[in-house]
Design a protein around this motif. Structure first.
Motif, PDB file in Angstrom:
ATOM      1  N   SER A  53       0.831  -1.194   0.000  1.00  0.00           N
ATOM      2  CA  SER A  53       0.000   0.000   0.000  1.00  0.00           C
ATOM      3  C   SER A  53       0.870   1.251   0.000  1.00  0.00           C
ATOM      4  CB  SER A  53      -0.903   0.003   1.234  1.00  0.00           C
ATOM      5  OG  SER A  53      -1.683   1.166   1.272  1.00  0.00           O
ATOM      6  N   TYR A  54       0.426   2.275  -0.740  1.00  0.00           N
ATOM      7  CA  TYR A  54       1.162   3.522  -0.844  1.00  0.00           C
ATOM      8  C   TYR A  54       0.248   4.669  -0.433  1.00  0.00           C
ATOM      9  CZ  TYR A  54       4.466   0.651  -3.424  1.00  0.00           C
ATOM     10  OH  TYR A  54       5.359  -0.325  -3.781  1.00  0.00           O
ATOM     11  N   PRO A  55       0.347   5.124   0.823  1.00  0.00           N
ATOM     12  CA  PRO A  55      -0.551   6.173   1.320  1.00  0.00           C
ATOM     13  C   PRO A  55      -0.490   7.462   0.521  1.00  0.00           C
ATOM     14  CG  PRO A  55       0.626   5.122   3.133  1.00  0.00           C
ATOM     15  CD  PRO A  55       1.235   4.611   1.876  1.00  0.00           C
ATOM     16  N   ALA A  56       0.626   7.716  -0.159  1.00  0.00           N
ATOM     17  CA  ALA A  56       0.758   8.952  -0.932  1.00  0.00           C
ATOM     18  C   ALA A  56      -0.219   9.019  -2.096  1.00  0.00           C
ATOM     19  CB  ALA A  56       2.190   9.093  -1.452  1.00  0.00           C
ATOM     20  N   LEU A  57      -0.848   7.896  -2.426  1.00  0.00           N
ATOM     21  CA  LEU A  57      -1.811   7.884  -3.529  1.00  0.00           C
ATOM     22  C   LEU A  57      -3.171   8.444  -3.124  1.00  0.00           C
ATOM     23  CD1 LEU A  57      -1.031   4.327  -4.961  1.00  0.00           C
ATOM     24  CD2 LEU A  57      -0.454   6.527  -6.014  1.00  0.00           C
ATOM     25  N   ALA A  58      -3.430   8.542  -1.841  1.00  0.00           N
ATOM     26  CA  ALA A  58      -4.732   9.007  -1.369  1.00  0.00           C
ATOM     27  C   ALA A  58      -5.023  10.399  -1.911  1.00  0.00           C
ATOM     28  CB  ALA A  58      -4.765   9.014   0.157  1.00  0.00           C
ATOM     29  N   ALA A  59      -6.247  10.570  -2.355  1.00  0.00           N
ATOM     30  CA  ALA A  59      -6.753  11.856  -2.851  1.00  0.00           C
ATOM     31  C   ALA A  59      -6.218  12.233  -4.229  1.00  0.00           C
ATOM     32  CB  ALA A  59      -6.471  12.987  -1.863  1.00  0.00           C
ATOM     33  N   ARG A  60      -5.485  11.342  -4.884  1.00  0.00           N
ATOM     34  CA  ARG A  60      -5.034  11.638  -6.243  1.00  0.00           C
ATOM     35  C   ARG A  60      -6.085  11.176  -7.247  1.00  0.00           C
ATOM     36  NH1 ARG A  60       1.213  10.964  -7.470  1.00  0.00           N
ATOM     37  NH2 ARG A  60       0.505  12.382  -9.115  1.00  0.00           N
ATOM     38  N   THR A  61      -6.040  11.754  -8.444  1.00  0.00           N
ATOM     39  CA  THR A  61      -6.991  11.425  -9.496  1.00  0.00           C
ATOM     40  C   THR A  61      -6.199  10.956 -10.709  1.00  0.00           C
ATOM     41  OG1 THR A  61      -8.582  13.056  -8.701  1.00  0.00           O
ATOM     42  CG2 THR A  61      -8.857  12.273 -10.959  1.00  0.00           C
ATOM     43  N   ALA A  62      -6.424   9.705 -11.102  1.00  0.00           N
ATOM     44  CA  ALA A  62      -5.586   9.067 -12.118  1.00  0.00           C
ATOM     45  C   ALA A  62      -6.369   8.671 -13.350  1.00  0.00           C
ATOM     46  CB  ALA A  62      -4.915   7.824 -11.518  1.00  0.00           C
ATOM     47  N   VAL A  63      -5.656   8.628 -14.474  1.00  0.00           N
ATOM     48  CA  VAL A  63      -6.149   8.056 -15.719  1.00  0.00           C
ATOM     49  C   VAL A  63      -5.206   6.930 -16.098  1.00  0.00           C
ATOM     50  CG1 VAL A  63      -6.433   8.437 -18.204  1.00  0.00           C
ATOM     51  CG2 VAL A  63      -7.261  10.147 -16.584  1.00  0.00           C
ATOM     52  N   VAL A  64      -5.757   5.763 -16.408  1.00  0.00           N
ATOM     53  CA  VAL A  64      -4.950   4.623 -16.847  1.00  0.00           C
ATOM     54  C   VAL A  64      -5.487   4.141 -18.184  1.00  0.00           C
ATOM     55  CG1 VAL A  64      -4.137   2.295 -16.334  1.00  0.00           C
ATOM     56  CG2 VAL A  64      -4.506   3.916 -14.456  1.00  0.00           C
ATOM     57  N   THR A  65      -4.659   4.164 -19.222  1.00  0.00           N
ATOM     58  CA  THR A  65      -5.091   3.641 -20.517  1.00  0.00           C
ATOM     59  C   THR A  65      -4.719   2.166 -20.629  1.00  0.00           C
ATOM     60  OG1 THR A  65      -3.061   4.137 -21.766  1.00  0.00           O
ATOM     61  CG2 THR A  65      -4.689   5.929 -21.518  1.00  0.00           C
ATOM     62  N   LEU A  94      -3.571   1.518  -7.781  1.00  0.00           N
ATOM     63  CA  LEU A  94      -3.783   2.934  -7.488  1.00  0.00           C
ATOM     64  C   LEU A  94      -5.050   3.140  -6.663  1.00  0.00           C
ATOM     65  CD1 LEU A  94      -2.861   4.558 -10.935  1.00  0.00           C
ATOM     66  CD2 LEU A  94      -1.389   4.257  -8.931  1.00  0.00           C
ATOM     67  N   ALA A  95      -6.110   2.435  -7.036  1.00  0.00           N
ATOM     68  CA  ALA A  95      -7.372   2.558  -6.298  1.00  0.00           C
ATOM     69  C   ALA A  95      -7.223   2.047  -4.871  1.00  0.00           C
ATOM     70  CB  ALA A  95      -8.479   1.800  -7.023  1.00  0.00           C
ATOM     71  N   ALA A  96      -6.470   0.965  -4.688  1.00  0.00           N
ATOM     72  CA  ALA A  96      -6.258   0.425  -3.343  1.00  0.00           C
ATOM     73  C   ALA A  96      -5.519   1.429  -2.458  1.00  0.00           C
ATOM     74  CB  ALA A  96      -5.475  -0.883  -3.421  1.00  0.00           C
ATOM     75  N   GLY A  97      -4.727   2.297  -3.087  1.00  0.00           N
ATOM     76  CA  GLY A  97      -4.015   3.315  -2.332  1.00  0.00           C
ATOM     77  C   GLY A  97      -4.826   4.565  -2.062  1.00  0.00           C
ATOM     78  N   GLY A  98      -6.042   4.605  -2.592  1.00  0.00           N
ATOM     79  CA  GLY A  98      -6.919   5.738  -2.322  1.00  0.00           C
ATOM     80  C   GLY A  98      -7.139   6.689  -3.474  1.00  0.00           C
ATOM     81  N   VAL A 152       5.196   6.724  -8.511  1.00  0.00           N
ATOM     82  CA  VAL A 152       4.382   7.937  -8.367  1.00  0.00           C
ATOM     83  C   VAL A 152       4.117   8.286  -6.904  1.00  0.00           C
ATOM     84  CG1 VAL A 152       3.327   7.577 -10.618  1.00  0.00           C
ATOM     85  CG2 VAL A 152       2.164   6.711  -8.579  1.00  0.00           C
ATOM     86  N   SER A 153       4.640   7.479  -5.981  1.00  0.00           N
ATOM     87  CA  SER A 153       4.458   7.735  -4.554  1.00  0.00           C
ATOM     88  C   SER A 153       5.669   8.393  -3.912  1.00  0.00           C
ATOM     89  CB  SER A 153       4.159   6.422  -3.816  1.00  0.00           C
ATOM     90  OG  SER A 153       2.965   5.855  -4.273  1.00  0.00           O
ATOM     91  N   ARG A 154       6.720   8.689  -4.690  1.00  0.00           N
ATOM     92  CA  ARG A 154       7.907   9.351  -4.139  1.00  0.00           C
ATOM     93  C   ARG A 154       7.571  10.821  -3.837  1.00  0.00           C
ATOM     94  NH1 ARG A 154       9.341   6.028  -1.768  1.00  0.00           N
ATOM     95  NH2 ARG A 154       7.347   5.155  -2.422  1.00  0.00           N
ATOM     96  N   PRO A 155       8.361  11.464  -2.976  1.00  0.00           N
ATOM     97  CA  PRO A 155       8.179  12.896  -2.764  1.00  0.00           C
ATOM     98  C   PRO A 155       8.199  13.643  -4.099  1.00  0.00           C
ATOM     99  CG  PRO A 155       9.746  12.007  -1.181  1.00  0.00           C
ATOM    100  CD  PRO A 155       9.466  10.908  -2.162  1.00  0.00           C
ATOM    101  N   ARG A 156       7.431  14.708  -4.193  1.00  0.00           N
ATOM    102  CA  ARG A 156       7.198  15.338  -5.497  1.00  0.00           C
ATOM    103  C   ARG A 156       8.456  15.892  -6.151  1.00  0.00           C
ATOM    104  NH1 ARG A 156       5.864  21.066  -5.652  1.00  0.00           N
ATOM    105  NH2 ARG A 156       4.383  20.639  -7.326  1.00  0.00           N
ATOM    106  N   HIS A 157       9.539  16.076  -5.387  1.00  0.00           N
ATOM    107  CA  HIS A 157      10.784  16.569  -5.980  1.00  0.00           C
ATOM    108  C   HIS A 157      11.667  15.430  -6.490  1.00  0.00           C
ATOM    109  CE1 HIS A 157      12.174  15.443  -1.983  1.00  0.00           C
ATOM    110  NE2 HIS A 157      13.419  15.496  -2.426  1.00  0.00           N
ATOM    111  N   VAL A 158      11.199  14.172  -6.370  1.00  0.00           N
ATOM    112  CA  VAL A 158      11.979  12.999  -6.772  1.00  0.00           C
ATOM    113  C   VAL A 158      11.323  12.363  -7.995  1.00  0.00           C
ATOM    114  CG1 VAL A 158      12.819  10.724  -6.096  1.00  0.00           C
ATOM    115  CG2 VAL A 158      12.714  12.565  -4.400  1.00  0.00           C
ATOM    116  N   ASN A 159      12.064  12.290  -9.106  1.00  0.00           N
ATOM    117  CA  ASN A 159      11.542  11.703 -10.339  1.00  0.00           C
ATOM    118  C   ASN A 159      12.359  10.459 -10.698  1.00  0.00           C
ATOM    119  OD1 ASN A 159      10.459  11.136 -12.841  1.00  0.00           O
ATOM    120  ND2 ASN A 159      11.100  13.022 -13.828  1.00  0.00           N
TER     121      ASN A 159
END
Length: 253
Positions: free
Chosen positions: A2-14, A28-32, A234-241
């Motif tokens: 589980s990746y708590p950082a995914l909570a409240a995000r809005t994703a598109v998956v093709t 992604l959905a399991a993470g919120g 996609v769960s890393r801190p936003r300054h880490v790519n």
């Protein structure tokens, strides 16, 4: 995982109807995250959305064909109407067809280029304004393009497929120069041998048998393995790519 950082995000998956796309949507959905599921097979999407929603997640089925601009435009509108702005896009839709280049299979070449490359561009164009706006608001914004080790490892008779995936990896690198300064992360994920429906598209009996032999010899990755990597990325801190990730079965050289 589980990746708590995914909570409240809005994703598109093709390509969400099966394989890596479906597994990523579930992860992604399991993470919120709220997840918009895009693919051509409406029945598969409806079933996946129902499963995710029944498990307490949030999913929206949106029938879309990435090779059709009007379809992508309509899908983007449907996502915006339901969820508003998105901050996470996983470009996963793809097709793998194999034949010797000398066979001149223009139908295969066109299908792979239009799905694997131009389809990615259509989705990028549709949702980049969302990503840049989310980043400008101080939120994490991600574009993940699913490429392949075929982008840099040579496989006989997969020349055009490899070329499309090399283009996806190169496109991801180029987009980082445009979107990185605007705080949008761009990542290319390059799986090796993975147990999905992709090989079922091949109509060359000898090459299908060859691919089957690889699965016999090498314990392959699962779609869930790749989905977990995407969720981690996609769960890393936003300054880490994590700009480019290659994931292989242990026995694949």
């Amino acid at each position: 995982m589980s990746y708590p950082a995914l909570a409240a995000r809005t994703a598109v998956v093709t390509g969400a109807a099966s394989g890596i796309g479906a597994a990523t949507a579930r992860q992604l959905a399991a993470g919120g995250a709220r997840v918009a599921l895009l693919a051509r097979r409406a029945d598969r999407l409806d079933a996946l959305a129902a499963d995710i929603n029944a498990a307490g997640g949030q999913a929206l089925a949106v029938t879309a064909d990435v090779t059709d601009q009007a379809s992508v435009d309509a899908a983007a509108k449907a996502v915006h109407d339901a969820y508003g702005r998105v901050d996470l896009v996983v470009n996963n839709a793809g097709v793998m067809l194999a034949n010797p280049l000398a066979d001149g299979r223009l139908d295969e070449w066109t299908r792979m280029i239009d799905t694997n490359l131009t389809g990615v561009l259509r989705v990028v164009h549709a949702f980049t304004p969302d990503l840049t706006a989310a980043a400008a608001d101080g939120r994490t914004a991600d574009l993940v393009n699913v490429s392949s080790i075929a982008s840099h490892v040579l496989f006989p008779d997969y020349a055009v497929y490899g070329a499309t995936k090399a283009a996806v990896t190169q496109l991801s690198a180029a987009l980082r120069t445009e979107l990185g300064p605007r705080d949008v992360r761009v990542s290319a994920v390059e799986p090796g041998l993975t147990d999905t429906e992709l090989g079922g598209h091949i109509d060359n009996p000898a090459l299908r048998e060859q691919l089957g032999g690889m699965f016999t010899a090498i314990p392959a990755l699962t779609s869930e393995d790749v989905a977990d990597l995407i969720a981690y990325t996609v769960s890393r801190p936003r300054h880490v790519n994590l700009r480019q990730s290659v994931v292989l079965p242990t026995r694949q050289a």
